[in-house]
Design a protein around this motif. Sequence first.
Motif, mmCIF file in Angstrom:
data_model
loop_
_atom_site.group_PDB
_atom_site.id
_atom_site.type_symbol
_atom_site.label_atom_id
_atom_site.label_comp_id
_atom_site.label_asym_id
_atom_site.label_seq_id
_atom_site.Cartn_x
_atom_site.Cartn_y
_atom_site.Cartn_z
ATOM 1 N N ASP A 1 9.670 5.714 -0.740
ATOM 2 C CA ASP A 1 9.920 4.780 -1.836
ATOM 3 C C ASP A 1 9.296 5.388 -3.103
ATOM 4 O O ASP A 1 8.077 5.494 -3.220
ATOM 5 C CB ASP A 1 9.254 3.431 -1.499
ATOM 6 N N LYS A 2 10.173 5.789 -4.020
ATOM 7 C CA LYS A 2 9.712 6.497 -5.218
ATOM 8 C C LYS A 2 8.721 5.650 -6.024
ATOM 9 O O LYS A 2 7.815 6.169 -6.672
ATOM 10 C CB LYS A 2 10.942 6.829 -6.082
ATOM 11 N N SER A 3 8.890 4.332 -5.958
ATOM 12 C CA SER A 3 8.063 3.497 -6.823
ATOM 13 C C SER A 3 6.636 3.321 -6.283
ATOM 14 O O SER A 3 5.729 3.011 -7.038
ATOM 15 C CB SER A 3 8.723 2.121 -7.009
ATOM 16 N N SER A 4 6.431 3.531 -5.004
ATOM 17 C CA SER A 4 5.079 3.265 -4.495
ATOM 18 C C SER A 4 4.460 4.426 -3.702
ATOM 19 O O SER A 4 3.247 4.492 -3.566
ATOM 20 C CB SER A 4 5.101 2.015 -3.609
ATOM 21 N N ASP A 5 5.269 5.332 -3.170
ATOM 22 C CA ASP A 5 4.707 6.381 -2.310
ATOM 23 C C ASP A 5 4.247 7.587 -3.131
ATOM 24 O O ASP A 5 4.717 7.815 -4.243
ATOM 25 C CB ASP A 5 5.756 6.838 -1.275
ATOM 26 N N VAL A 6 3.347 8.358 -2.522
ATOM 27 C CA VAL A 6 2.824 9.560 -3.186
ATOM 28 C C VAL A 6 3.257 10.792 -2.388
ATOM 29 O O VAL A 6 2.988 10.891 -1.190
ATOM 30 C CB VAL A 6 1.272 9.522 -3.240
ATOM 31 N N VAL A 7 3.936 11.697 -3.075
ATOM 32 C CA VAL A 7 4.349 12.942 -2.405
ATOM 33 C C VAL A 7 3.151 13.897 -2.394
ATOM 34 O O VAL A 7 2.532 14.139 -3.432
ATOM 35 C CB VAL A 7 5.537 13.599 -3.148
ATOM 36 N N VAL A 8 2.819 14.422 -1.217
ATOM 37 C CA VAL A 8 1.705 15.368 -1.112
ATOM 38 C C VAL A 8 2.257 16.767 -0.852
ATOM 39 O O VAL A 8 3.030 16.974 0.091
ATOM 40 C CB VAL A 8 0.751 14.970 0.043
ATOM 41 N N ALA B 1 -5.389 10.660 1.054
ATOM 42 C CA ALA B 1 -5.372 9.296 1.585
ATOM 43 C C ALA B 1 -6.527 8.501 0.970
ATOM 44 O O ALA B 1 -6.362 7.352 0.541
ATOM 45 C CB ALA B 1 -5.503 9.331 3.110
ATOM 46 N N GLU B 2 -7.659 9.153 0.880
ATOM 47 C CA GLU B 2 -8.826 8.476 0.313
ATOM 48 C C GLU B 2 -8.598 8.198 -1.174
ATOM 49 O O GLU B 2 -8.821 7.093 -1.664
ATOM 50 C CB GLU B 2 -10.041 9.376 0.508
ATOM 51 N N GLN B 3 -8.082 9.217 -1.873
ATOM 52 C CA GLN B 3 -7.830 9.074 -3.319
ATOM 53 C C GLN B 3 -6.864 7.943 -3.634
ATOM 54 O O GLN B 3 -7.023 7.223 -4.597
ATOM 55 C CB GLN B 3 -7.193 10.368 -3.831
ATOM 56 N N HIS B 4 -5.820 7.798 -2.826
ATOM 57 C CA HIS B 4 -4.744 6.854 -3.141
ATOM 58 C C HIS B 4 -4.811 5.602 -2.288
ATOM 59 O O HIS B 4 -3.883 4.783 -2.307
ATOM 60 C CB HIS B 4 -3.376 7.537 -2.971
ATOM 61 N N MET C 1 0.843 -1.200 0.000
ATOM 62 C CA MET C 1 0.000 0.000 0.000
ATOM 63 C C MET C 1 0.886 1.261 0.000
ATOM 64 O O MET C 1 1.912 1.294 0.685
ATOM 65 C CB MET C 1 -0.877 0.000 1.259
ATOM 66 N N SER C 2 0.451 2.262 -0.797
ATOM 67 C CA SER C 2 1.288 3.465 -0.849
ATOM 68 C C SER C 2 1.144 4.285 0.428
ATOM 69 O O SER C 2 0.124 4.234 1.113
ATOM 70 C CB SER C 2 0.915 4.309 -2.063
ATOM 71 N N ARG C 3 2.196 5.035 0.723
ATOM 72 C CA ARG C 3 2.153 5.961 1.862
ATOM 73 C C ARG C 3 2.164 7.382 1.294
ATOM 74 O O ARG C 3 2.621 7.619 0.180
ATOM 75 C CB ARG C 3 3.388 5.758 2.749
ATOM 76 N N LEU C 4 1.692 8.304 2.097
ATOM 77 C CA LEU C 4 1.753 9.711 1.683
ATOM 78 C C LEU C 4 3.015 10.323 2.273
ATOM 79 O O LEU C 4 3.307 10.146 3.461
ATOM 80 C CB LEU C 4 0.526 10.478 2.180
ATOM 81 N N ILE C 5 3.755 11.044 1.437
ATOM 82 C CA ILE C 5 4.991 11.703 1.893
ATOM 83 C C ILE C 5 4.717 13.201 1.864
ATOM 84 O O ILE C 5 4.613 13.797 0.785
ATOM 85 C CB ILE C 5 6.173 11.359 0.945
#
Length: 508
Positions: free
Chosen positions: A23-30, A91-94, A1-5
């Motif tokens: 982790d660039k491949s799975s996390d989402v920068v907010v 968080a909801e979106q991703h 599961m992706s994390r928010l950064i």
Amino acid sequence: MSRLILVLGDQLTDGVAALKAADKSSDVVVMAEVAEEGSYVPHHPKKIVLILAAMRKFATRLREEGWTVAYSELDDTENSQSIPGELLRRAEQHGASEVIATRPGEYRLIAALEGCPLKVTLLEDDRFIASHKDFEDWAEGRKALRMEYFYREMRRKTGLLMEGDKPAGDKWNYDHDNRKPAPDEVAFSGPMQFAPDDMVEEVLDLVESRFGNHFGDVRPFWFATDQEQARRALAHFVTYALPRFGDFQDAMLADNRFLYHALVSPYINIGLLDPLEVCQAVEQAWKDGHAPINAAEGFIRQIIGWREYVRGIYFLEGPDYPRRNGLNHQRKLPDFYWGAETRMRCVSKAVEQTGAEAYAHHIQRLMVTGNFALLAGLDPAEVSEWYLAVYADAFEWVEAPNVVGMSLFADGGVIASKPYVSSGAYINRMSDYCKGCHYKVSVKTGDGACPFNLLYWHFLDRHRDRFSNNARMGNMYRTWDRMDAMRRETVLREADEFLDRMSAGEIV
Ligand SMILES: Cc1cc2nc3c(=O)[nH]c(=O)nc-3n(C[C@H](O)[C@H](O)[C@H](O)COP(=O)(O)OP(=O)(O)OC[C@H]3O[C@@H](n4cnc5c(N)ncnc54)[C@H](O)[C@@H]3O)c2cc1C
Ligand code: SF4
């Protein structure tokens, strides 16, 4: 599961802790431009442009480097306009439930993140030379937390200007050489300026329409808004201004807003420049024989000494620190801090340039607007809010200790061993403000007396209980006590009259 950064507007550095842990491949920068951050105090429009433009450019670069970035623009219709709100939405979106963030430099935001109903991990912001633990260890058991001793530790830790275990030139501090009065001519044409590109223009329009009512001019805007520009601005300073930075560090001129100052604090504070990189560039200039030791040492001390030290104090002292009022000063901030007319040329010029540039240098902040606020007994909370709003480099961790502690002595002496107060004589010695002022700096009472002269004694007199036993202030009290009683009475009465007129909204 992706994390928010989460990357905040003053964390625009590749190496910021949250990005390093991601982790660039799975996390989402907010990243989020939110109205709440732009308006909890009425920030100078230039400060808002700087942060939003630098955020947009940083987000673009992250995307180019392969990161997934969820970026909320201020005008996005779904934008909830708060940081926790945007984290919940993303968080909801991703489908994420975990947030990694770098600890913000302000208790207000730390509390907001801790209260966010997601799993939030706050990592220490390691863009500083001293960690919280380093500072706590240094402070442990000391009666007084004086910057000078902390600074020496930082010199040893970084190796900057060290020859083995000795300071370069055999002296830790060259401040004594750095107090020359204003020069007749300044050979530096000022900090490097950057014409706004399309992205900056877009932000300028946005800020003009949303925050145009805040104090300060949005245009012309010339700050660097990315790392590459900020590095060029630093190199320009080192080449053209650093050699004379030390000599004229404390000088002020009515028609020269920058003298030999660097104007790098906005860039360092939002992450476009790394403090160590800045100091190393300055040290190198000294090693190359380009800048004298008093300039290099004076500059490096501001960054690894003062900058690190005030951050340490902010976090050591706790969330109530910014609201302390140790001298119980209650007077309202007069309108001339927001640009209304004043006949005090020094104050008027410092405020005017603050409105134009979102910048004033240290001595203008300390010995003009700060000195006046302290002498006049202005409410530290209002003064602090003003400083936080009007300067492009103002973030609470650095602003509050400088204002509440260093300038207003409202922390009861944690930072300063005595209050930074002066009469008009100091301003006259270090500047050309007094020439052409409505008041006469040489006049102590009566018609045309400089308000700083009156208020200086008024301050000492009303705080006699607090300061007369301070060894560093004994001379001041002896001089006051030697004055004839009638004269003292006149000074106090005229100071009271001045303050009453000011508080009644008269032009003073
Ligand atoms: C009342 C008051 C309020 C201040 N508020 C802020 C603030 O909100 N943000 C801020 O960054 N600085 C603040 N300062 C410190 C200082 O005035 C600014 O850092 C400096 O004027 C920035 O301009 P410059 O880059 O041209 O600095 P220079 O004079 O060229 O100095 C070099 C660098 O040293 C650092 N520095 C110097 N003095 C301090 C200091 N006392 N504390 C922290 N860093 C320092 C800055 O990073 C600065 O860029 C304040 C000082 C006072 C007296
Ligand atoms: S005379 Fe007094 S008020 Fe006028 S510029 Fe000088 S110090 Fe400021």
